[in-house]
Design an enzyme around this catalytic site. Structure first.
Site, PDB file in Angstrom:
ATOM      1  N   GLY A   1       0.823  -1.203   0.000  1.00  0.00           N
ATOM      2  CA  GLY A   1       0.000   0.000   0.000  1.00  0.00           C
ATOM      3  C   GLY A   1       0.852   1.246   0.000  1.00  0.00           C
ATOM      4  O   GLY A   1       0.440   2.281   0.525  1.00  0.00           O
TER       5      GLY A   1
ATOM      6  N   ASP B   1      -2.981  -7.273  -5.409  1.00  0.00           N
ATOM      7  CA  ASP B   1      -3.998  -7.176  -4.366  1.00  0.00           C
ATOM      8  C   ASP B   1      -3.458  -7.820  -3.094  1.00  0.00           C
ATOM      9  O   ASP B   1      -3.163  -9.016  -3.069  1.00  0.00           O
ATOM     10  CB  ASP B   1      -5.272  -7.892  -4.829  1.00  0.00           C
ATOM     11  CG  ASP B   1      -6.435  -7.726  -3.863  1.00  0.00           C
ATOM     12  OD1 ASP B   1      -6.194  -7.407  -2.678  1.00  0.00           O
ATOM     13  OD2 ASP B   1      -7.586  -7.926  -4.282  1.00  0.00           O
ATOM     14  N   MET B   2      -3.333  -7.039  -2.031  1.00  0.00           N
ATOM     15  CA  MET B   2      -2.741  -7.549  -0.787  1.00  0.00           C
ATOM     16  C   MET B   2      -3.589  -8.627  -0.131  1.00  0.00           C
ATOM     17  O   MET B   2      -3.105  -9.364   0.729  1.00  0.00           O
ATOM     18  CB  MET B   2      -2.514  -6.405   0.201  1.00  0.00           C
ATOM     19  CG  MET B   2      -3.767  -5.737   0.709  1.00  0.00           C
ATOM     20  SD  MET B   2      -3.361  -4.350   1.815  1.00  0.00           S
ATOM     21  CE  MET B   2      -5.023  -3.779   2.246  1.00  0.00           C
TER      22      MET B   2
ATOM     23  N   ASP C   1       1.171  -2.050  -4.639  1.00  0.00           N
ATOM     24  CA  ASP C   1      -0.117  -1.369  -4.504  1.00  0.00           C
ATOM     25  C   ASP C   1      -1.009  -1.793  -5.659  1.00  0.00           C
ATOM     26  O   ASP C   1      -0.595  -2.572  -6.528  1.00  0.00           O
ATOM     27  CB  ASP C   1       0.080   0.155  -4.483  1.00  0.00           C
ATOM     28  CG  ASP C   1      -0.957   0.863  -3.601  1.00  0.00           C
ATOM     29  OD1 ASP C   1      -2.162   0.531  -3.734  1.00  0.00           O
ATOM     30  OD2 ASP C   1      -0.591   1.737  -2.805  1.00  0.00           O
TER      31      ASP C   1
ATOM     32  N   HIS D   1      -5.383   0.199   9.638  1.00  0.00           N
ATOM     33  CA  HIS D   1      -6.447   0.942  10.329  1.00  0.00           C
ATOM     34  C   HIS D   1      -7.622   1.252   9.401  1.00  0.00           C
ATOM     35  O   HIS D   1      -8.670   1.699   9.860  1.00  0.00           O
ATOM     36  CB  HIS D   1      -5.888   2.218  10.975  1.00  0.00           C
ATOM     37  CG  HIS D   1      -5.720   3.369  10.044  1.00  0.00           C
ATOM     38  ND1 HIS D   1      -5.881   4.683  10.444  1.00  0.00           N
ATOM     39  CD2 HIS D   1      -5.393   3.433   8.727  1.00  0.00           C
ATOM     40  CE1 HIS D   1      -5.666   5.488   9.428  1.00  0.00           C
ATOM     41  NE2 HIS D   1      -5.366   4.762   8.380  1.00  0.00           N
TER      42      HIS D   1
ATOM     43  N   LYS E   1       2.387   1.067   6.204  1.00  0.00           N
ATOM     44  CA  LYS E   1       2.250   2.343   6.894  1.00  0.00           C
ATOM     45  C   LYS E   1       0.809   2.810   6.844  1.00  0.00           C
ATOM     46  O   LYS E   1       0.286   3.161   5.800  1.00  0.00           O
ATOM     47  CB  LYS E   1       3.154   3.408   6.248  1.00  0.00           C
ATOM     48  CG  LYS E   1       3.251   4.695   7.075  1.00  0.00           C
ATOM     49  CD  LYS E   1       3.186   5.955   6.205  1.00  0.00           C
ATOM     50  CE  LYS E   1       1.752   6.251   5.824  1.00  0.00           C
ATOM     51  NZ  LYS E   1       1.544   7.567   5.203  1.00  0.00           N
TER      52      LYS E   1
END
EC number: 2.1.1.267
Length: 348
Positions: A189, A232-233, A212, A250, A246
């Protein structure tokens, strides 16, 4: 219990301050758009109101109003008034200089967009419906779909890049040991590579990869020890000694965080071989026990932001520990805060 007259006066003053709290940030956005920080900086010394007014690209009929704009900006602590009607920058407004390496202008402009304000104004409606987020209530689609189809996505990338500049300026000098001894690192990301570029520059023997979404990294140019990879993570993360995320987790619910962390776990070697995940995330503090009031406020503000825009939240240490355990990690270490966020090493 009946309030005393002094309590009523104080309550009313506090009430109006809170009701009109948006005025200071809207005024700051105006100051940035008019170029006030750069005008004062270019002046080379504290700048008199008359000189400031004459330097700005405004309609002459609006000149008398600059004094009132500067008054609220000084009251909010954005600028300093050296003497009557003579202004200088503060450390805060130095972050708003166009040519400064720590330029955070896109953040000020980004969080004041109509699309964002519309989401905040939909919060009460969201509490009464079945939508997942207030952003979805306001726009009819979730944040990620909206960003992929609209110029809003580019603005969001700009905000994240500005934040990454600030983080990298503090992360690498103070926490460079997080990256020492690594042969390879994947920044999941990582956007346009702001942090990865800084790491690659500081550690020329470290192979860095920015991972990303394909449309984010398309047409970005790789260098000798930095490459951009689309993907795609949630499906697969490229292998490396260490994975960096980073302010990514969240944005997601617990189940999705566990899925990403499991992908990270698969991508790194065992702890004995140096494998680790490096997070830059908020670890929510007890506001009654922590002396850093500004950091606590920033954490709480970020948490409510996650509620409005994503199906996500900021997390306490206990909540992070649960996610790490469910994803198959054996331990973690939380380092001192960079700003209101902390580096976290997570070990397989």
């Amino acid at each position: 219990m009946e309030l005393q007259s002094s309590e009523i006066r104080n309550a009313q003053a506090h009430f109006f301050t809170q009701v009109f709290s948006f005025t200071s940030m809207s005024s700051l956005k105006c100051a940035v758009q008019l170029g006030i920080p750069d005008a004062i900086h270019s002046h080379g010394k504290p700048m008199a109101l008359s000189d400031l007014t004459n330097s700005l690209p405004i309609n002459p009929s609006k000149a008398p109003y600059i004094y009132r704009l500067m008054r609220i900006l000084v009251a909010a602590g954005y600028f300093s008034e050296e003497e009557k009607n003579v202004y200088s920058l503060t450390p805060f407004t130095r972050l708003l200089l166009k040519n400064d390496p720590l330029n955070s202008i896109s953040m000020v402009l980004g969080v004041n967009q109509i699309a964002e304000l519309k989401a905040w104004n939909a919060m009460s409606e969201w509490f009464q419906n079945e939508d997942l987020t207030a952003f979805e209530t306001a726009h009819g689609k979730n944040f990620w779909d909206f960003g992929a189809e609209d110029k809003y996505g580019k603005n969001f990338d700009g905000v994240m890049a500005a934040d990454s500049i600030l983080v990298s300026k503090m992360l690498i000098p103070e926490f460079n040991y997080l990256f020492e001894g690594l042969d390879s690192l994947v920044d999941v990301g990582g956007g346009t590579g702001t942090i990865a570029k800084a790491i690659a520059k500081s550690f020329p023997d470290l192979k860095c990869t920015v991972f990303d979404l394909p449309h984010v990294v398309a047409n970005l140019e790789s260098t000798e020890n930095l490459e951009f990879v689309g993907g795609d993570m949630f499906e697969k993360i490229p292998s490396a000694n260490a994975i960096l995320l980073k302010w990514i987790l969240h944005d997601w619910k617990d189940e999705e965080c566990v899925k990403v962390l499991k992908m990270c776990r698969k991508a790194i070697p065992e702890k004995e071989k140096g494998g680790k995940v490096i997070l830059i995330e908020t670890v929510l503090m007890d506001s009654k026990k922590h002396e850093n009031e500004e950091a606590v406020k920033a954490q709480i503000s970020s948490d409510i932001d996650m509620m409005v825009f994503f199906t996500a939240k900021e997390r306490t240490e206990e909540e992070w520990a649960t996610l790490f355990r469910e994803a198959g990690f054996s331990g973690y270490k939380i380092f001192p805060m960079i700003d209101f966020r902390s580096p976290i090493e997570v070990y397989p």
